[in-house]
Design a protein around this motif. Structure first.
Motif, PDB file in Angstrom:
ATOM      1  N   ASP A 200       0.802  -1.216  -0.104  1.00 45.05           N
ATOM      2  CA  ASP A 200       0.183   0.123  -0.176  1.00 45.05           C
ATOM      3  C   ASP A 200       1.050   1.413  -0.088  1.00 45.05           C
ATOM      4  O   ASP A 200       1.792   1.009   0.916  1.00 45.05           O
ATOM      5  CB  ASP A 200      -0.599   0.187   1.363  1.00 45.05           C
ATOM      6  CG  ASP A 200      -2.009   1.025   1.402  1.00 45.05           C
ATOM      7  OD1 ASP A 200      -1.400   1.964   0.339  1.00 45.05           O
ATOM      8  OD2 ASP A 200      -2.395   1.506   2.851  1.00 45.05           O
ATOM      9  N   ARG A 203       0.590   3.630   3.271  1.00 43.68           N
ATOM     10  CA  ARG A 203       0.644   3.148   4.699  1.00 43.68           C
ATOM     11  C   ARG A 203       1.384   4.035   5.221  1.00 43.68           C
ATOM     12  O   ARG A 203       1.595   3.836   6.495  1.00 43.68           O
ATOM     13  CB  ARG A 203       0.914   1.514   4.994  1.00 43.68           C
ATOM     14  CG  ARG A 203       0.641   1.660   6.261  1.00 43.68           C
ATOM     15  CD  ARG A 203       0.115  -0.303   6.236  1.00 43.68           C
ATOM     16  NE  ARG A 203      -0.067  -0.634   7.874  1.00 43.68           N
ATOM     17  CZ  ARG A 203       0.311  -1.913   7.663  1.00 43.68           C
ATOM     18  NH1 ARG A 203      -0.009  -2.973   6.964  1.00 43.68           N
ATOM     19  NH2 ARG A 203       0.669  -2.203   9.523  1.00 43.68           N
ATOM     20  N   ASP A 248       4.425  -2.972   2.463  1.00 42.91           N
ATOM     21  CA  ASP A 248       3.850  -2.114   2.495  1.00 42.91           C
ATOM     22  C   ASP A 248       5.198  -0.699   3.055  1.00 42.91           C
ATOM     23  O   ASP A 248       5.285  -0.208   2.067  1.00 42.91           O
ATOM     24  CB  ASP A 248       2.700  -1.726   3.945  1.00 42.91           C
ATOM     25  CG  ASP A 248       1.040  -2.600   3.754  1.00 42.91           C
ATOM     26  OD1 ASP A 248       1.137  -2.357   2.132  1.00 42.91           O
ATOM     27  OD2 ASP A 248       0.538  -2.624   4.238  1.00 42.91           O
TER      28      ASP A 248
END
Ligand code: KG4
Ligand code: ZN
Length: 346
Positions: A200, A203, A248
């Motif tokens: 992501d 994040r 992430d």
């Protein structure tokens, strides 16, 4: 002319035969054999110089023999020997250098010493079917490897000017050290690239060191510290370090490294009025890095000629060493050549 290249600066033992046309400057790779002791270092999380040198000893003769056989030639068909003299690990370098000196003396072939970093740059001049190797000068080269991050300007083949470099860790070193924090094996660059695809981008956000300063230098050790702090924070909560979190963190790491590399390179290209931008070194095998460069050039409508070597020539190999020797054919008698682990740009 045919050049036998030999590269043993770190954990790869490589020999290659190139055929280069002195008129057209076309370089074809007839063979490029790479034996690596990487798997041994993956277990220890980094390269152990003693082990790397011992493995070089084991591989050097079979690798040269295979390179000649695959190129369907013998030493009689070779016009010169190109050898990496530095920078690198002294034990590893010595294996290649002393072998090349011996072959030069026994086979009566000229010897061309090559700076490993020039080798990375010249991987761009290996002729690929789909790419023309006619880069308009001045050419700005970004070298991003495990040991180096440098911006170098080539006004011609004979004129090379170092512009900027890292003040601490190299880009590849940052990938590898952060990978270790994430529990990944060495070398972590390719693993981080794969994991980042599922990460992501929102994040985590890590600093982009020196990005907004006037200097074109790089600094990546702060990024490693920022990731370490985040990992410690995550580990203090039970079971928080899961697969998604690692992806992430990999994404945020790669985004930070790439943004700095791309923006600094474009800034240097503008400042030094470059016509071409070329990438080199292990980290340039990172497809996301190449894609980001391409996107930025399109979005900002920048007319630079842009080139990245084929992936197999981004990481350490002897074809790039032979190619560098072809374009800078500086022959030196075997008894004047020594390995120099600290060799840099003049
Ligand atoms: O040029 P190289 O083979 O050896 C040196 O001269 O240092 O570069 C090795 C470095 C390692 O740090 C490795 O993690 C990095 O290149 N690397 C990558 C990728 N492939 C190799 N880094 C990011 N993404 C990749 N796909
Ligand atoms: Zn290298």
């Amino acid at each position: 002319m045919k050049i036998l290249g030999i590269e043993t600066s770190c954990d790869e033992t490589s020999a290659a035969v190139i055929s280069a046309d002195t008129k057209t400057k076309q370089v074809s790779v007839l063979s490029n054999i790479v034996a690596s002791s990487l798997i041994l270092h993956a277990r220890t999380g980094g390269i152990i110089p003693e082990i790397a040198a011992r493995e070089q000893m084991k591989y050097i003769v079979p690798v040269i023999d295979k390179a000649l056989t695959e190129a369907q030639t013998t030493h009689d068909g070779i016009d010169a020997i190109a050898i990496t003299v530095g920078p690198g690990l002294i034990g590893s370098l010595l294996v290649g250098v002393e072998t090349a000196k011996t072959l030069s003396l026994v086979w009566k072939k000229p010897l061309i010493p090559v700076n490993h970093l020039y080798g990375h740059i010249y991987a761009n001049w290996i002729t690929e079917e789909t790419n023309s190797q006619e880069f308009p000068f001045p050419v700005l080269a970004l070298i991003v490897s495990g040991g180096h991050t440098d911006l170098v300007l080539l006004k011609s083949h004979a004129s090379l000017q170092w512009i900027a470099g890292t003040r601490d860790d190299a880009a590849g070193e940052a990938f590898d050290k952060i990978g270790r924090l994430l529990g990944l094996s060495y070398p972590a660059g390719p693993l981080i690239e794969t994991l980042a695809r599922n990460g992501d981008p929102k994040r985590y956000h890590f600093p982009r060191p020196l990005l907004h300063e006037n200097s074109l230098d790089f600094s990546f050790s702060g990024l490693k510290t920022a990731v370490l702090r985040e990992v410690q924070k995550i580990n203090s909560k039970t079971n928080a370090m899961n697969e998604q979190t690692i992806a992430d963190l990999a994404r945020a790491t790669q985004d930070a490294l790439i943004e700095v590399l791309v923006k600094k390179t474009l800034k240097a290209a503008k400042q030094y009025e470059a016509e071409s931008i070329i990438l080199s070194g292990g980290v340039s095998a990172n497809q996301t890095l190449t894609n980001t460069f391409t996107q930025e050039l399109q979005t900002q409508n920048l007319p630079y000629f842009f080139h990245v070597p084929h992936k197999k020539y981004c990481t350490d190999n002897a074809a790039m060493i032979a190619t560098a020797a072809f374009f800078n054919n500086n022959q030196v008698s075997w008894d004047k050549i020594t390995a120099d682990p600290e060799l840099y740009f003049d």
